[in-house]
Design a protein around this motif. Structure first.
Motif, short mmCIF file in Angstrom:
data_model
loop_
_atom_site.label_atom_id
_atom_site.label_comp_id
_atom_site.label_asym_id
_atom_site.label_seq_id
_atom_site.Cartn_x
_atom_site.Cartn_y
_atom_site.Cartn_z
N LYS A 1 19.81 -21.81 162.56
CA LYS A 1 20.47 -20.77 161.65
C LYS A 1 22.16 -21.50 161.33
O LYS A 1 22.37 -21.23 160.30
N ASP B 1 15.86 -13.03 161.88
CA ASP B 1 17.65 -12.56 161.61
C ASP B 1 17.95 -12.33 160.29
O ASP B 1 17.42 -13.16 159.41
N GLN C 1 16.61 -21.87 167.50
CA GLN C 1 16.69 -20.81 166.42
C GLN C 1 18.17 -20.50 165.89
O GLN C 1 18.38 -20.63 164.72
N ALA D 1 15.30 -19.37 161.71
CA ALA D 1 15.68 -18.03 161.83
C ALA D 1 15.30 -17.08 161.15
O ALA D 1 15.28 -15.87 161.78
N ALA E 1 20.19 -14.96 158.50
CA ALA E 1 19.19 -16.01 157.73
C ALA E 1 18.15 -15.76 156.55
O ALA E 1 18.16 -16.49 155.74
N LEU F 1 17.03 -22.60 157.64
CA LEU F 1 17.16 -21.18 157.45
C LEU F 1 15.70 -20.29 157.78
O LEU F 1 15.88 -19.39 158.22
N ALA G 1 23.05 -12.34 166.53
CA ALA G 1 21.79 -13.39 166.73
C ALA G 1 21.38 -13.37 168.25
O ALA G 1 20.78 -14.35 168.62
#
Length: 324
Positions: A32, A57, A28, A52, A60, A49, A21
């Motif tokens: 997440k 990501d 963010q 992120a 996510a 979700l 991450a």
């Protein structure tokens, strides 16, 4: 007290999350974390979700796709888009979900974009990439290979390499009759051994599986220990059972009577707001416990619940990533 192996597992997981991450801002990353927490509580998590996921990501993106898929009860075009993006980051679970999407909407409508991978092609991709990692000692990749192929030797390799969820699943597969054992009692011994390994590795389902085996063997003290360990990592169903046991509603496993702690733990489950379907049980159990308590004890329980929540992980049902 949490055992050392579980603390080590948590530290490894935190390091993994931090590494993966790194590109997220604090906001963010917070979204997440909250989104995955809500998802694991079977509560709506889409908005968190999405923050992120839109930041790129992969984890996510996978969870967002699953949230959308489960809400619609089929793989929507948007869910598929997020799975494909997650797959591009190397997320094996996303690849495997795409490989299992035989009822894909665009396929049924015959309007799939040119060059889009078929489920069969995704299966080839995940097997190729996971095999390479598994052969280099990646225990979770070996677990993925079992999910992709159904070949038990991959699950055994995952368990032997220390993947706690794989150890739990191998234990259950042995109990179901999978695998070959010349001597019948060797099957039960193996099932117990891997359940124990999973429990010590911090897997809540492994803890409860091992607890059940111990109880069947007459080891009630061992059952109580692992039941408490599963509750200590906030396995929601076990928190409910453990709290009920402490309040002797009913007194099944011989826990010392602690009505304040019992009420506190059961009351924590109200925050799930029906997630996981425990609301009816909680609504029925709390008044029964409260009948045994003074007003002072109820206030003490409310304070204890606040302290517990601050010092333990968020409540979770720990669903399998490729469950429903």
């Amino acid at each position: 007290m949490l055992n050392n192996s579980f603390i080590t597992t948590i530290l490894i997981c935190l390091a993994f999350i931090s590494q993966n991450a790194a590109a997220l801002t604090d906001e963010q990353l917070s979204a997440k974390t909250k989104g995955i927490t809500l998802y694991n509580q079977y509560k709506p998590a889409e908005s968190e979700l999405r923050i992120a996921a839109e930041a790129g990501d992969g984890e996510a993106q996978f969870y967002l796709a699953e949230e959308l898929r489960q809400k619609s009860q089929y793989l929507t075009p948007e869910a598929k888009k997020w799975l494909e993006l997650a797959s591009s980051t190397g997320n094996f679970y996303a690849m495997l979900r795409l490989a299992r999407s035989d009822d894909d909407l665009c396929k049924s409508l015959n309007n799939c974009p040119p060059g889009q991978k078929t489920p069969a092609e995704w299966l080839i991709t995940v097997k190729e990439e996971a095999t390479q990692k598994a052969n280099n000692g990646d225990a979770e990749a070996a677990y993925i290979m079992y999910l992709a192929s159904g070949q038990l030797d991959w699950l055994e390799k995952s368990a032997e390499s220390g993947f706690a969820e794989g150890q739990w699943l191998l234990s259950t597969r042995y109990k179901e009759g999978k695998g070959s054992f010349i001597l019948p009692w060797k099957r039960s011994e193996a099932a117990e051994r891997w359940a124990q390994a999973s429990a010590k590795g911090g897997n809540p389902k492994g803890m409860m599986e091992y607890a059940a085996i111990l109880y069947e063997n007459g080891d009630v003290k061992g059952f109580r220990h692992w039941n408490e360990q599963a509750a200590s990592i906030s396995f929601a169903t076990t928190v409910y059972g453990y709290g009920s046991d402490l309040a002797h509603e009913p007194d099944t496993y011989g826990y010392p009577y602690d009505v304040v702690k019992g009420y506190a733990l059961v009351s924590l489950l109200k925050e799930l707001n029906g997630g996981g379907g425990l609301d009816t049980s909680v609504a029925d159990k709390l008044p029964k416990i409260a009948e045994k308590m003074t007003a002072t004890q109820i206030e003490q329980a409310k304070k204890y619940a606040i302290e517990w929540k601050a010092s333990h992980p968020p409540l979770s049902f720990y669903p399998e990533k490729l469950g429903l």
